[in-house]
Design an enzyme around this catalytic site. Sequence first.
Site, short mmCIF file in Angstrom:
data_model
loop_
_atom_site.label_atom_id
_atom_site.label_comp_id
_atom_site.label_asym_id
_atom_site.label_seq_id
_atom_site.Cartn_x
_atom_site.Cartn_y
_atom_site.Cartn_z
N PHE A 152 4.62 -7.05 -3.74
CA PHE A 152 4.70 -8.18 -1.97
C PHE A 152 3.93 -7.38 -0.71
O PHE A 152 4.07 -8.27 -0.17
CB PHE A 152 6.03 -6.78 -1.77
N LYS A 176 5.17 -15.88 -10.20
CA LYS A 176 6.07 -15.37 -10.08
C LYS A 176 5.38 -15.40 -8.63
O LYS A 176 5.11 -13.94 -8.41
CB LYS A 176 6.36 -14.72 -10.78
N GLU A 179 9.68 -11.28 -5.01
CA GLU A 179 11.26 -11.40 -4.56
C GLU A 179 11.67 -10.73 -3.42
O GLU A 179 12.18 -11.43 -2.27
CB GLU A 179 11.78 -11.03 -5.75
N SER A 230 2.41 -2.45 -8.66
CA SER A 230 2.62 -0.53 -9.33
C SER A 230 2.08 -0.17 -10.47
O SER A 230 2.31 -1.30 -11.84
CB SER A 230 3.96 -0.52 -9.24
N CYS A 285 -3.53 -1.53 -1.66
CA CYS A 285 -4.26 -1.19 -2.25
C CYS A 285 -5.56 -0.53 -2.26
O CYS A 285 -5.65 0.65 -2.92
CB CYS A 285 -4.17 -1.57 -3.71
N GLU A 386 1.04 8.14 -5.24
CA GLU A 386 0.66 7.12 -3.62
C GLU A 386 2.08 7.33 -2.59
O GLU A 386 3.17 6.79 -2.95
CB GLU A 386 0.49 5.65 -4.93
P1 NAD Z 1 6.09 -3.38 -7.99
O1 NAD Z 1 5.57 -3.35 -9.35
O2 NAD Z 1 7.17 -2.78 -7.61
O3 NAD Z 1 6.20 -4.85 -8.20
C1 NAD Z 1 4.72 -6.08 -7.91
C2 NAD Z 1 5.56 -7.70 -9.27
O4 NAD Z 1 6.17 -6.99 -10.81
C3 NAD Z 1 6.62 -8.52 -8.52
O5 NAD Z 1 6.68 -9.88 -8.22
C4 NAD Z 1 8.06 -8.20 -9.52
O6 NAD Z 1 9.01 -8.82 -9.58
C5 NAD Z 1 7.71 -7.13 -10.51
N1 NAD Z 1 8.05 -6.61 -11.00
C6 NAD Z 1 8.62 -5.30 -10.42
N2 NAD Z 1 9.34 -4.51 -10.88
C7 NAD Z 1 9.54 -4.97 -12.67
C8 NAD Z 1 9.26 -5.13 -13.89
N3 NAD Z 1 10.31 -3.44 -13.97
N4 NAD Z 1 8.78 -4.74 -14.31
C9 NAD Z 1 8.36 -6.46 -14.82
N5 NAD Z 1 8.45 -7.03 -13.65
C10 NAD Z 1 8.55 -6.17 -12.07
O7 NAD Z 1 5.30 -3.86 -6.77
P2 NAD Z 1 4.84 -4.50 -5.35
O8 NAD Z 1 6.24 -3.11 -4.80
O9 NAD Z 1 5.84 -5.26 -4.59
O10 NAD Z 1 3.71 -3.59 -5.04
C11 NAD Z 1 2.35 -2.86 -4.00
C12 NAD Z 1 2.20 -1.98 -5.85
O11 NAD Z 1 1.32 -2.99 -6.04
C13 NAD Z 1 1.73 -0.53 -5.03
O12 NAD Z 1 1.69 0.37 -6.04
C14 NAD Z 1 0.19 -1.33 -5.03
O13 NAD Z 1 -0.98 0.17 -5.16
C15 NAD Z 1 -0.06 -2.41 -5.95
N6 NAD Z 1 -0.61 -3.06 -5.45
C16 NAD Z 1 -2.27 -2.79 -5.95
C17 NAD Z 1 -3.16 -4.24 -5.85
C18 NAD Z 1 -4.43 -3.13 -7.01
O14 NAD Z 1 -5.57 -4.77 -6.96
N7 NAD Z 1 -4.54 -2.86 -7.49
C19 NAD Z 1 -2.90 -4.72 -5.20
C20 NAD Z 1 -1.69 -5.47 -4.36
C21 NAD Z 1 -0.97 -3.63 -5.03
#
Ligand code: NAD
Length: 493
Positions: A152, A176, A179, A230, A285, A386
């Site tokens: 997000f 994708k 959401e 994450s 991140c 985090e």
């Molecule tokens: P998230 O992991 O909750 O969601 C990311 C994506 O995965 C979304 O599209 C979501 O729909 C999907 N998703 C969520 N839970 C899932 C599951 N159980 N199974 C399959 N798909 C699933 O992350 P977020 O809250 O949207 O974003 C924040 C996180 O992203 C933080 O931890 C941040 O550090 C990380 N991030 C990392 C980078 C990087 O370059 N390393 C960059 C941006 C964000």
Amino acid sequence: MIENGKLLNYIGGKWQRATGDSYLDVENPATTEIMVQVPLSTAADVDQAAQAAAQAFGDWRQTPAGERIQYLFKMKQVLEDHFEEIAQLITQECGKTIGESRGELVRAIENVEVACGIPKLMQGDFSEDIASGIDEIMIRQPVGVAAAVVPFNFPGMIAFWFLPYAIACGNTYIIKPSEKVPQTLHYIMTLFAEHLDLPPGVLNLVHGDKVVVDALLAHPTVRAISFVGSTPVARYIYAQGAKYGKRVQAQGGAKNPIIILPDADMEMTTRIAADSAFGCAGQRCLAASLAITVGDARHTFTEAMADTAVSRTVGYGLDESVQMGTVINQQSVTRIEGLIQKGADEGATVLVDGRNAQISGYEKGSFVRPTILQNVAPGSEIARTEIFGPVLSLMHATTIDEAIAFVNSGQYGNMACLFTNSGHDARKFRYEAQAGNIGINVGVAAPMAFFPFSGWKESFFGTLHGQSNHAVEFFTQTKVVVERWPKEWSRTF
Ligand code: NAD
């Protein structure tokens, strides 16, 4: 395309309703206005997208790279022509400031520009006479149908670490969006559908949650998945991808440390550290989350950071004077405030407390003001977890070795920064710090689009990173051809 307040999917060049009937409200986190509803699509929607992408692949891979990049030139133009509308939408659905939204869009466009070099970047290799009369050639071919699952916090940028490279290399693609912030990529896809004239099925967009991700992972036609989010989900995607025999690059979470040596320019360091910790409300991140002062840096840095944190203007990101916007939603406020309390319970001092933020005119908005925790103990939960909010934890070390040892003891390895005037210490840090992105007198060490982007340790699962030549390698497979043409087979006329 939006139908009765509900987003549609874009599959095979057409906008279509998701097959299920589950929808989520998408709320502006500052005003709490419900902007739209996002469908939680089903495995059947993913199957349609995969089939459309597979059908498009045959012709698309045969389209010369020089022709494929003509669509990217149009893509850059479209993003620039609609720059301000897209930036405003990012702020409205994600909560960051309008300046931050413009910044992420610039980064997205940079990736389109770099991917315009694909005809050269995906060029192969040739060796003549590896044995007498025998030549060897390495060519790069696209992998097929590929997909991106994105988080997000950068609704307009992160998909572009992958998308332009994927299609320029001759793959067809499924995106994708998160959401939580589906509108930005949805709007960008609307613009692409109107202006790019791409063959149907080359780019597809399917909204949804875990159900869509699991269907992409299991679908036999999808050959490669790029994930950013994450760490627990990144680890899951990597394991599932391996189970189904796919290429996977999965970027995870972070807990980024910065070290401040006593010889650092304190005015510059404080300004940069504050931007790193509190920019995008700490939801980057590459956000600084832990500041480790060494020796005499402790008092000057602590005082200056406290002043900066208190004076930061917090509010609705569309107001140009605002320096920090919202976090993503109320659950996030609760989680961040809970972690601040956890830090206090573990013995840290809450030097600046950003909890219970009340912003005039936006009383129900998801705001947390800048927060500083002092005397955070190295082994404590707050030093390791985090937070993904505007919270900076302060720790102290007596030597640079002690500080680097702490940096390297963390589970993540996304970014680490050092502030100093000493070239020798800077080199030592660059050499020893275990992180994929290193900043020297820089607080957000984000690589330009022509460098690869990813972390180490639990911040990344895979081998090839996003952006630049790594993306080209991820989205192509090599084929080696060994050729012999004996002289006696030459034609005589
Ligand atoms: P998230 O992991 O909750 O969601 C990311 C994506 O995965 C979304 O599209 C979501 O729909 C999907 N998703 C969520 N839970 C899932 C599951 N159980 N199974 C399959 N798909 C699933 O992350 P977020 O809250 O949207 O974003 C924040 C996180 O992203 C933080 O931890 C941040 O550090 C990380 N991030 C990392 C980078 C990087 O370059 N390393 C960059 C941006 C964000």
